[in-house]
Design a protein around this motif. Structure first.
Motif, PDB file in Angstrom:
ATOM      1  N   GLN A   1       0.823  -1.202   0.000  1.00 53.67           N
ATOM      2  CA  GLN A   1       0.000   0.000   0.000  1.00 53.67           C
ATOM      3  C   GLN A   1       0.859   1.255   0.000  1.00 53.67           C
ATOM      4  OE1 GLN A   1      -2.808   1.601  -0.921  1.00 53.67           O
ATOM      5  NE2 GLN A   1      -3.696  -0.260  -0.094  1.00 53.67           N
ATOM      6  N   LEU A   2       0.658   2.119  -0.993  1.00 51.40           N
ATOM      7  CA  LEU A   2       1.361   3.396  -1.048  1.00 51.40           C
ATOM      8  C   LEU A   2       0.502   4.535  -0.488  1.00 51.40           C
ATOM      9  CD1 LEU A   2       3.027   3.105  -4.562  1.00 51.40           C
ATOM     10  CD2 LEU A   2       4.048   2.673  -2.316  1.00 51.40           C
ATOM     11  N   ASP A   3      -0.803   4.333  -0.415  1.00 47.24           N
ATOM     12  CA  ASP A   3      -1.716   5.330   0.137  1.00 47.24           C
ATOM     13  C   ASP A   3      -1.632   5.251   1.661  1.00 47.24           C
ATOM     14  OD1 ASP A   3      -4.022   6.530   1.290  1.00 47.24           O
ATOM     15  OD2 ASP A   3      -5.133   6.268  -0.575  1.00 47.24           O
ATOM     16  N   SER A   4      -1.147   6.325   2.294  1.00 48.63           N
ATOM     17  CA  SER A   4      -0.902   6.281   3.741  1.00 48.63           C
ATOM     18  C   SER A   4      -2.169   6.036   4.555  1.00 48.63           C
ATOM     19  CB  SER A   4      -0.208   7.559   4.215  1.00 48.63           C
ATOM     20  OG  SER A   4      -1.045   8.677   4.019  1.00 48.63           O
ATOM     21  N   SER A   5      -3.311   6.595   4.146  1.00 45.93           N
ATOM     22  CA  SER A   5      -4.535   6.382   4.935  1.00 45.93           C
ATOM     23  C   SER A   5      -4.974   4.916   4.873  1.00 45.93           C
ATOM     24  CB  SER A   5      -5.659   7.311   4.475  1.00 45.93           C
ATOM     25  OG  SER A   5      -6.045   7.007   3.156  1.00 45.93           O
ATOM     26  N   LYS A   6      -4.783   4.256   3.731  1.00 38.90           N
ATOM     27  CA  LYS A   6      -5.115   2.832   3.627  1.00 38.90           C
ATOM     28  C   LYS A   6      -4.127   1.987   4.422  1.00 38.90           C
ATOM     29  CE  LYS A   6      -7.455   3.167  -0.803  1.00 38.90           C
ATOM     30  NZ  LYS A   6      -7.427   2.796  -2.228  1.00 38.90           N
ATOM     31  N   PHE A   7      -2.866   2.369   4.395  1.00 36.24           N
ATOM     32  CA  PHE A   7      -1.860   1.661   5.184  1.00 36.24           C
ATOM     33  C   PHE A   7      -2.212   1.725   6.670  1.00 36.24           C
ATOM     34  CE2 PHE A   7       1.944   1.919   7.824  1.00 36.24           C
ATOM     35  CZ  PHE A   7       2.532   0.694   7.556  1.00 36.24           C
ATOM     36  N   TYR A   8      -2.512   2.932   7.163  1.00 31.10           N
ATOM     37  CA  TYR A   8      -2.849   3.080   8.588  1.00 31.10           C
ATOM     38  C   TYR A   8      -4.158   2.379   8.925  1.00 31.10           C
ATOM     39  CZ  TYR A   8       1.015   6.301   9.122  1.00 31.10           C
ATOM     40  OH  TYR A   8       2.274   6.847   9.165  1.00 31.10           O
ATOM     41  N   LYS A   9      -5.103   2.369   7.998  1.00 27.28           N
ATOM     42  CA  LYS A   9      -6.352   1.636   8.218  1.00 27.28           C
ATOM     43  C   LYS A   9      -6.058   0.164   8.433  1.00 27.28           C
ATOM     44  CE  LYS A   9      -8.444   0.112   4.807  1.00 27.28           C
ATOM     45  NZ  LYS A   9      -8.375  -1.162   4.071  1.00 27.28           N
ATOM     46  N   ASN A  10      -5.171  -0.409   7.633  1.00 28.17           N
ATOM     47  CA  ASN A  10      -4.813  -1.822   7.761  1.00 28.17           C
ATOM     48  C   ASN A  10      -4.116  -2.104   9.093  1.00 28.17           C
ATOM     49  OD1 ASN A  10      -5.876  -2.165   5.216  1.00 28.17           O
ATOM     50  ND2 ASN A  10      -3.907  -2.286   4.189  1.00 28.17           N
ATOM     51  N   VAL A  11      -3.204  -1.217   9.491  1.00 26.92           N
ATOM     52  CA  VAL A  11      -2.515  -1.388  10.774  1.00 26.92           C
ATOM     53  C   VAL A  11      -3.518  -1.281  11.923  1.00 26.92           C
ATOM     54  CG1 VAL A  11      -0.809  -0.371  12.344  1.00 26.92           C
ATOM     55  CG2 VAL A  11      -0.298  -0.574   9.893  1.00 26.92           C
ATOM     56  N   GLU A  12      -4.418  -0.311  11.839  1.00 28.42           N
ATOM     57  CA  GLU A  12      -5.437  -0.151  12.876  1.00 28.42           C
ATOM     58  C   GLU A  12      -6.366  -1.358  12.930  1.00 28.42           C
ATOM     59  OE1 GLU A  12      -7.355   3.591  12.126  1.00 28.42           O
ATOM     60  OE2 GLU A  12      -5.552   4.730  12.645  1.00 28.42           O
ATOM     61  N   TYR A  13      -6.658  -1.946  11.778  1.00 27.24           N
ATOM     62  CA  TYR A  13      -7.489  -3.148  11.755  1.00 27.24           C
ATOM     63  C   TYR A  13      -6.819  -4.265  12.553  1.00 27.24           C
ATOM     64  CZ  TYR A  13      -9.598  -7.451  10.105  1.00 27.24           C
ATOM     65  OH  TYR A  13     -10.187  -8.684  10.065  1.00 27.24           O
ATOM     66  N   LEU A  14      -5.549  -4.503  12.292  1.00 28.61           N
ATOM     67  CA  LEU A  14      -4.831  -5.559  13.018  1.00 28.61           C
ATOM     68  C   LEU A  14      -4.791  -5.268  14.516  1.00 28.61           C
ATOM     69  CD1 LEU A  14      -1.870  -6.224  10.579  1.00 28.61           C
ATOM     70  CD2 LEU A  14      -3.873  -7.670  10.989  1.00 28.61           C
ATOM     71  N   GLN A  15      -4.479  -4.019  14.873  1.00 31.51           N
ATOM     72  CA  GLN A  15      -4.425  -3.652  16.291  1.00 31.51           C
ATOM     73  C   GLN A  15      -5.789  -3.809  16.945  1.00 31.51           C
ATOM     74  OE1 GLN A  15      -1.660  -2.948  18.026  1.00 31.51           O
ATOM     75  NE2 GLN A  15      -2.892  -2.866  19.882  1.00 31.51           N
ATOM     76  N   SER A  16      -6.847  -3.400  16.240  1.00 34.49           N
ATOM     77  CA  SER A  16      -8.191  -3.484  16.821  1.00 34.49           C
ATOM     78  C   SER A  16      -8.635  -4.935  16.992  1.00 34.49           C
ATOM     79  CB  SER A  16      -9.202  -2.711  15.977  1.00 34.49           C
ATOM     80  OG  SER A  16      -9.400  -3.323  14.709  1.00 34.49           O
ATOM     81  N   ILE A  17      -8.299  -5.794  16.038  1.00 35.30           N
ATOM     82  CA  ILE A  17      -8.653  -7.219  16.153  1.00 35.30           C
ATOM     83  C   ILE A  17      -7.945  -7.851  17.353  1.00 35.30           C
ATOM     84  CG2 ILE A  17      -8.209  -9.483  15.079  1.00 35.30           C
ATOM     85  CD1 ILE A  17     -10.669  -8.249  13.968  1.00 35.30           C
ATOM     86  N   ILE A  18      -6.665  -7.542  17.518  1.00 39.66           N
ATOM     87  CA  ILE A  18      -5.903  -8.088  18.647  1.00 39.66           C
ATOM     88  C   ILE A  18      -6.529  -7.647  19.965  1.00 39.66           C
ATOM     89  CG2 ILE A  18      -3.686  -7.948  19.870  1.00 39.66           C
ATOM     90  CD1 ILE A  18      -2.405  -7.780  17.002  1.00 39.66           C
ATOM     91  N   GLU A  19      -6.790  -6.351  20.089  1.00 45.08           N
ATOM     92  CA  GLU A  19      -7.364  -5.837  21.342  1.00 45.08           C
ATOM     93  C   GLU A  19      -8.773  -6.347  21.574  1.00 45.08           C
ATOM     94  OE1 GLU A  19      -6.940  -1.611  21.782  1.00 45.08           O
ATOM     95  OE2 GLU A  19      -4.863  -1.682  21.072  1.00 45.08           O
ATOM     96  N   TYR A  20      -9.585  -6.371  20.520  1.00 39.62           N
ATOM     97  CA  TYR A  20     -10.964  -6.854  20.638  1.00 39.62           C
ATOM     98  C   TYR A  20     -10.981  -8.295  21.124  1.00 39.62           C
ATOM     99  CZ  TYR A  20     -15.499  -8.652  19.073  1.00 39.62           C
ATOM    100  OH  TYR A  20     -16.722  -9.270  19.005  1.00 39.62           O
ATOM    101  N   CYS A  21     -10.165  -9.137  20.533  1.00 41.82           N
ATOM    102  CA  CYS A  21     -10.133 -10.558  20.934  1.00 41.82           C
ATOM    103  C   CYS A  21      -9.565 -10.732  22.335  1.00 41.82           C
ATOM    104  CB  CYS A  21      -9.334 -11.375  19.932  1.00 41.82           C
ATOM    105  SG  CYS A  21     -10.169 -11.528  18.335  1.00 41.82           S
ATOM    106  N   LYS A  22      -8.633  -9.875  22.704  1.00 40.08           N
ATOM    107  CA  LYS A  22      -8.014  -9.967  24.030  1.00 40.08           C
ATOM    108  C   LYS A  22      -9.012  -9.640  25.138  1.00 40.08           C
ATOM    109  CE  LYS A  22      -4.025  -8.209  26.584  1.00 40.08           C
ATOM    110  NZ  LYS A  22      -2.860  -7.310  26.523  1.00 40.08           N
ATOM    111  N   PHE A  23      -9.899  -8.700  24.876  1.00 37.00           N
ATOM    112  CA  PHE A  23     -10.794  -8.205  25.926  1.00 37.00           C
ATOM    113  C   PHE A  23     -12.245  -8.650  25.774  1.00 37.00           C
ATOM    114  CE2 PHE A  23      -7.333  -5.000  25.731  1.00 37.00           C
ATOM    115  CZ  PHE A  23      -6.794  -5.265  26.974  1.00 37.00           C
ATOM    116  N   THR A  24     -12.547  -9.525  24.823  1.00 35.49           N
ATOM    117  CA  THR A  24     -13.922  -9.963  24.595  1.00 35.49           C
ATOM    118  C   THR A  24     -14.011 -11.467  24.796  1.00 35.49           C
ATOM    119  OG1 THR A  24     -14.134  -8.206  22.945  1.00 35.49           O
ATOM    120  CG2 THR A  24     -15.827  -9.905  22.939  1.00 35.49           C
ATOM    121  N   SER A  25     -15.024 -11.909  25.533  1.00 32.97           N
ATOM    122  CA  SER A  25     -15.183 -13.350  25.752  1.00 32.97           C
ATOM    123  C   SER A  25     -15.608 -14.028  24.452  1.00 32.97           C
ATOM    124  CB  SER A  25     -16.223 -13.612  26.842  1.00 32.97           C
ATOM    125  OG  SER A  25     -17.508 -13.272  26.370  1.00 32.97           O
TER     126      SER A  25
END
Length: 105
Positions: A31-55
């Motif tokens: 990804q060369l588009d910075s907003s799409k790159f950050y969206k992808n990174v945020e997706y991974l971070q959000s999935i990790i945190e969501y799974c960590k804190f959700t039963s």
């Protein structure tokens, strides 16, 4: 269990766990588009945190989207993306068991 993932994905799968200190995700295009790159990174971070804190019994698309929206400041790019695909997202939330077109097995 990382051994299970290694056995099924190896170093050619969507996830690479060959190094015990890291996990490499290979589900996004380059990804060369910075907003799409950050969206992808945020997706991974959000999935990790969501799974960590959700039963396990509470895991769902609806609760995940709620988690992302409730953390707007932390997942700004991802929230903007979800807003841009709102009609598709609403359809998926209303029809959670339907397989999207093109993903049929």
């Amino acid at each position: 269990n990382i051994k299970c993932v290694k056995a099924t994905g190896g170093d050619r799968g969507a996830w690479n766990f060959q190094n015990s200190a890291t996990a490499e995700c290979r589900i996004f295009k380059g990804q060369l588009d910075s907003s799409k790159f950050y969206k992808n990174v945020e997706y991974l971070q959000s999935i990790i945190e969501y799974c960590k804190f959700t039963s396990m019994s509470e895991l769902s698309l609806s609760t995940y989207v709620g988690f992302v929206k409730s953390n707007f400041d932390r997942f700004r790019h991802l929230n903007r993306y979800l807003t841009s695909v709102n009609s598709e997202l609403q359809y998926c939330l209303k029809n959670p068991t339907e397989v999207p077109e093109g993903l049929e097995v």
